[in-house]
Design a protein around this motif. Structure first.
Motif, PDB file in Angstrom:
ATOM      1  N   ILE A  31      30.548  81.875   8.365  1.00  0.00           N
ATOM      2  CA  ILE A  31      31.890  81.878   7.779  1.00  0.00           C
ATOM      3  C   ILE A  31      32.563  80.529   7.997  1.00  0.00           C
ATOM      4  O   ILE A  31      32.659  80.043   9.121  1.00  0.00           O
ATOM      5  CB  ILE A  31      32.742  83.009   8.384  1.00  0.00           C
ATOM      6  N   SER A  32      33.024  79.955   6.929  1.00  0.00           N
ATOM      7  CA  SER A  32      33.722  78.677   6.995  1.00  0.00           C
ATOM      8  C   SER A  32      35.173  78.884   7.406  1.00  0.00           C
ATOM      9  O   SER A  32      35.749  79.950   7.190  1.00  0.00           O
ATOM     10  CB  SER A  32      33.673  77.983   5.626  1.00  0.00           C
ATOM     11  N   GLY A  33      35.740  77.854   8.002  1.00  0.00           N
ATOM     12  CA  GLY A  33      37.129  77.959   8.428  1.00  0.00           C
ATOM     13  C   GLY A  33      38.106  77.981   7.265  1.00  0.00           C
ATOM     14  O   GLY A  33      39.221  78.470   7.402  1.00  0.00           O
ATOM     15  N   ALA A  34      37.699  77.457   6.119  1.00  0.00           N
ATOM     16  CA  ALA A  34      38.584  77.429   4.948  1.00  0.00           C
ATOM     17  C   ALA A  34      37.907  78.104   3.767  1.00  0.00           C
ATOM     18  O   ALA A  34      36.729  77.852   3.481  1.00  0.00           O
ATOM     19  CB  ALA A  34      38.939  75.984   4.591  1.00  0.00           C
ATOM     20  N   ALA A  35      38.641  78.982   3.104  1.00  0.00           N
ATOM     21  CA  ALA A  35      38.087  79.705   1.960  1.00  0.00           C
ATOM     22  C   ALA A  35      38.165  78.850   0.695  1.00  0.00           C
ATOM     23  O   ALA A  35      38.978  77.928   0.592  1.00  0.00           O
ATOM     24  CB  ALA A  35      38.849  81.013   1.755  1.00  0.00           C
ATOM     25  N   ASP A  40      23.402  69.537   2.252  1.00  0.00           N
ATOM     26  CA  ASP A  40      24.814  69.308   2.558  1.00  0.00           C
ATOM     27  C   ASP A  40      25.652  70.541   2.241  1.00  0.00           C
ATOM     28  O   ASP A  40      26.571  70.889   2.991  1.00  0.00           O
ATOM     29  CB  ASP A  40      25.327  68.116   1.757  1.00  0.00           C
ATOM     30  N   LEU A  41      25.329  71.211   1.142  1.00  0.00           N
ATOM     31  CA  LEU A  41      26.046  72.440   0.800  1.00  0.00           C
ATOM     32  C   LEU A  41      25.866  73.509   1.879  1.00  0.00           C
ATOM     33  O   LEU A  41      26.822  74.196   2.255  1.00  0.00           O
ATOM     34  CB  LEU A  41      25.551  72.979  -0.545  1.00  0.00           C
ATOM     35  N   ALA A  42      24.644  73.626   2.363  1.00  0.00           N
ATOM     36  CA  ALA A  42      24.353  74.657   3.365  1.00  0.00           C
ATOM     37  C   ALA A  42      24.892  74.276   4.743  1.00  0.00           C
ATOM     38  O   ALA A  42      25.375  75.133   5.492  1.00  0.00           O
ATOM     39  CB  ALA A  42      22.855  74.906   3.442  1.00  0.00           C
ATOM     40  N   LYS A  52      28.706  75.170   4.341  1.00  0.00           N
ATOM     41  CA  LYS A  52      28.306  76.545   4.664  1.00  0.00           C
ATOM     42  C   LYS A  52      28.142  77.428   3.430  1.00  0.00           C
ATOM     43  O   LYS A  52      28.527  78.603   3.414  1.00  0.00           O
ATOM     44  CB  LYS A  52      29.303  77.176   5.639  1.00  0.00           C
ATOM     45  N   PHE A  53      27.568  76.840   2.369  1.00  0.00           N
ATOM     46  CA  PHE A  53      27.186  77.627   1.203  1.00  0.00           C
ATOM     47  C   PHE A  53      25.833  78.275   1.459  1.00  0.00           C
ATOM     48  O   PHE A  53      25.009  77.769   2.239  1.00  0.00           O
ATOM     49  CB  PHE A  53      27.083  76.737  -0.046  1.00  0.00           C
ATOM     50  N   ARG A  54      25.606  79.373   0.778  1.00  0.00           N
ATOM     51  CA  ARG A  54      24.295  80.023   0.796  1.00  0.00           C
ATOM     52  C   ARG A  54      23.752  80.017  -0.633  1.00  0.00           C
ATOM     53  O   ARG A  54      24.470  80.377  -1.574  1.00  0.00           O
ATOM     54  CB  ARG A  54      24.399  81.460   1.312  1.00  0.00           C
ATOM     55  N   VAL A  55      22.491  79.612  -0.761  1.00  0.00           N
ATOM     56  CA  VAL A  55      21.868  79.556  -2.085  1.00  0.00           C
ATOM     57  C   VAL A  55      21.355  80.943  -2.445  1.00  0.00           C
ATOM     58  O   VAL A  55      20.468  81.480  -1.792  1.00  0.00           O
ATOM     59  CB  VAL A  55      20.718  78.527  -2.110  1.00  0.00           C
ATOM     60  N   SER A  56      21.941  81.523  -3.503  1.00  0.00           N
ATOM     61  CA  SER A  56      21.517  82.852  -3.954  1.00  0.00           C
ATOM     62  C   SER A  56      20.387  82.764  -4.980  1.00  0.00           C
ATOM     63  O   SER A  56      19.516  83.638  -5.022  1.00  0.00           O
ATOM     64  CB  SER A  56      22.697  83.608  -4.572  1.00  0.00           C
ATOM     65  N   HIS A  79      29.717  81.731  -0.837  1.00  0.00           N
ATOM     66  CA  HIS A  79      30.473  81.132   0.255  1.00  0.00           C
ATOM     67  C   HIS A  79      31.410  82.166   0.870  1.00  0.00           C
ATOM     68  O   HIS A  79      32.061  82.935   0.167  1.00  0.00           O
ATOM     69  CB  HIS A  79      31.289  79.931  -0.268  1.00  0.00           C
ATOM     70  N   TYR A  80      31.451  82.170   2.213  1.00  0.00           N
ATOM     71  CA  TYR A  80      32.381  83.035   2.941  1.00  0.00           C
ATOM     72  C   TYR A  80      33.356  82.151   3.706  1.00  0.00           C
ATOM     73  O   TYR A  80      32.946  81.235   4.422  1.00  0.00           O
ATOM     74  CB  TYR A  80      31.647  83.944   3.931  1.00  0.00           C
TER      75      TYR A  80
END
Length: 209
Positions: A104-108, A169-171, A175-179, A200-201
């Protein structure tokens, strides 16, 4: 040299003094007078009752202490069990918090504009032009203070290394997840084109639901 008395002699003398004090006390004298007034049968009955009390009193005391000890041990076992459960819960809580920090990222990411900025920044970090990536679609939903965002990014004319660094870098940072990932390679120009679906969460701003 004065001879020292053994410790047991002091104990015996103390006990004898207490017995003498008891015999000379008024309650004891009254009890003796009452006992003297009893008949032989009554006196025999009293002696038997006293004898039975002397026999069963230690047994009764032992049973009481045994029951108290069992209850104490059961209570101690329950306390230990509760403490173990608390420790397990605390450990699970720490693991969950650690896992949450990794996912979970600190910013949505609340809108398509923010999503576009995130993917263009990652593309620049990977060493390519920001214009080589754009957001195709985006949607988000919020529950219990966590925003779940899903978007599709389209990339064009980038090398495989840039693609690898872009996804890393995204991951990592964002903190992105590749679906899902779809890649087409242009053998003539040695570049790749394609699309990547990202999830992204992030934590919603305070006061938002």
């Amino acid at each position: 040299m004065t001879e020292k008395k053994p410790i047991f002699r002091f104990v015996d003398e103390f006990i004898f003094k207490q017995v003498d004090a008891l015999k000379s006390s008024q309650p004891y004298q009254d009890l003796i007078r009452q006992m003297s007034a009893l008949s032989d049968f009554q006196l025999k009955t009293v002696n038997q009752v006293i004898s039975l009390l002397l026999v069963f009193l230690p047994i009764l005391l032992f049973i009481i202490l045994w029951i108290v000890n069992i209850n104490f041990n059961n209570s101690l076992d329950k306390k230990r069990e509760i403490l173990n459960e608390i420790n397990k819960f605390s450990s699970s809580q720490k693991q969950l918090q650690s896992l949450g920090r990794n996912i979970i990222s600190g910013a949505a990411i609340n809108n398509r504009g923010d999503f576009g900025k995130q993917i263009s920044n990652s593309m620049a970090t990977a060493g390519s032009d920001r214009a080589n990536v754009k957001a195709l679609n985006f949607e988000s939903s919020s529950k219990d203070g966590i925003v779940n965002s899903t978007g599709v990014a389209k990339f064009n004319n980038i090398s495989t290394k840039v693609l690898s660094d872009f996804l890393a870098d995204l991951a990592g940072r964002s903190k992105f997840r590749v679906s899902a990932l779809m890649v087409k390679k242009n053998l003539k120009d040695n570049v790749v084109n394609g699309q990547v679906q990202l999830q992204h969460y992030g934590r919603a701003p305070e006061g938002a639901k």
